[in-house]
Motif scaffolding. Sequence first.
Motif, PDB file in Angstrom:
ATOM      1  N   ARG A 136      26.097  -1.617 -22.529  1.00 27.36           N
ATOM      2  CA  ARG A 136      25.459  -2.892 -22.159  1.00 27.36           C
ATOM      3  C   ARG A 136      24.339  -3.181 -23.164  1.00 27.36           C
ATOM      4  N   CYS A 139      25.702   4.934 -15.397  1.00 29.26           N
ATOM      5  CA  CYS A 139      24.278   4.652 -15.632  1.00 29.26           C
ATOM      6  C   CYS A 139      23.408   5.568 -14.771  1.00 29.26           C
ATOM      7  N   CYS A 193      25.331  -5.761 -11.270  1.00 29.05           N
ATOM      8  CA  CYS A 193      25.370  -5.149 -12.605  1.00 29.05           C
ATOM      9  C   CYS A 193      26.707  -5.442 -13.267  1.00 29.05           C
ATOM     10  N   CYS A 240      18.652  -4.955 -16.727  1.00 27.39           N
ATOM     11  CA  CYS A 240      18.266  -3.545 -16.592  1.00 27.39           C
ATOM     12  C   CYS A 240      16.771  -3.374 -16.311  1.00 27.39           C
ATOM     13  N   CYS A 264      16.232  -3.975 -12.717  1.00 25.61           N
ATOM     14  CA  CYS A 264      16.860  -2.873 -11.977  1.00 25.61           C
ATOM     15  C   CYS A 264      15.965  -1.631 -12.017  1.00 25.61           C
TER      16      CYS A 264
HETATM   17 FE1  SF4 Z   1      22.134   0.514 -15.062  1.00 24.89          FE
HETATM   18 FE2  SF4 Z   1      20.938  -1.195 -13.472  1.00 24.89          FE
HETATM   19 FE3  SF4 Z   1      21.312  -1.789 -16.046  1.00 24.89          FE
HETATM   20 FE4  SF4 Z   1      23.349  -1.732 -14.399  1.00 24.89          FE
HETATM   21  S1  SF4 Z   1      21.620  -3.133 -14.287  1.00 24.89           S
HETATM   22  S2  SF4 Z   1      23.278  -0.808 -16.436  1.00 24.89           S
HETATM   23  S3  SF4 Z   1      22.788  -0.076 -13.007  1.00 24.89           S
HETATM   24  S4  SF4 Z   1      20.012  -0.158 -15.230  1.00 24.89           S
END
Ligand code: SF4
Length: 330
Positions: free
Chosen positions: A227, A239, A261, A268, A271
């Motif tokens: 990502r 992750c 996600c 991220c 998150c």
């Molecule tokens: Fe990891 Fe959260 Fe990013 Fe998804 S959004 S890649 S779960 S840190």
Amino acid sequence: MAQKKGRVFSGARPTGKQHLGNYLGAIKNYVALQDEYDCVYSIVDLHALTTLETTRDLKQNCLEMALDWLAAGIDPQKSIVFVQSHVPQVTELHTILSMVTPLGKLTDLPTFKEKIRDHPNNVNYGLVGYPVLMSADITLYKADLVPVGIDQAPHIEFTRETVRSFNYRFNTNVLIEPQMKVTQFPKIMGIDGVNKMSKSLNNEIEISATAEETQKRVLSMVTDPNRQRRTDPGNPDICNVFALHKIFSAAEQVENINTECRRAGIGCVDCKKMLAQNINANLAGLRERRTELAAHPQDVLDVLADGDKRARVIAEATMQEVRRAVDFLE
Ligand code: SF4
């Protein structure tokens, strides 16, 4: 008080302030076992000597670890918490057990080979014999059970064999073969996302960190490496941030992250901020208790001194039986 089911022994090297891996992998389990078992928890400072290059931080590391243990809920009223080197009987039993341990068995152990690889410039005699010292730790307190992860099973098997060798050689049944209490706990990866959380790799999140420090560490965590941009969909299954969410966050939030996600509906950074918030909320009580305890270090030393005393009573009783079995001149 209900009759306890038996005695548990576990020891951990004094690595100073404990991190989430220590907490989730060992300490929480230590706390949970206290009501059902007589627990003996040792800060194994002698073991630490086998790989330490300097003992400069040894005292402080013991104290920091004790603070974390007590703040996390290890209760000295229920359990014996003590420092290994304060009970010298362990070194006596170690010497005696070393006489019934073939050297080849020690040098064949995968852990010994690992240690040689990790510490090529310090392959000392203690490093070879550390499983014998560990057997002495367990058997000195006549532990029925040792909580271990499945990867540590060979260590307990080694102890059981050592006990059989001793009892056979001296025609006795003084020492007890411990059983394993296999505990399931998640493998906690460090902030690099590829190695197990470890202080030596500087990839840890300390349980006693401040909320700000925790957030800083969490924000530096490696996520799904595929990502690259906010608009890329991610894969929570690979992750490490998501792995910790599953431990620290409410089911509903975990589910939401899992969905969002995958369709790039959450970034991220956001998150990670949620994760940091949840870790901080989860550890707030522990941190508060730790601050109180740290303000009175003498009280912590008194707890350890009391633990030493109680551990020595059990240790000396075992050693009297051992000395008699060996037939030392009394
Ligand atoms: Fe990891 Fe959260 Fe990013 Fe998804 S959004 S890649 S779960 S840190």
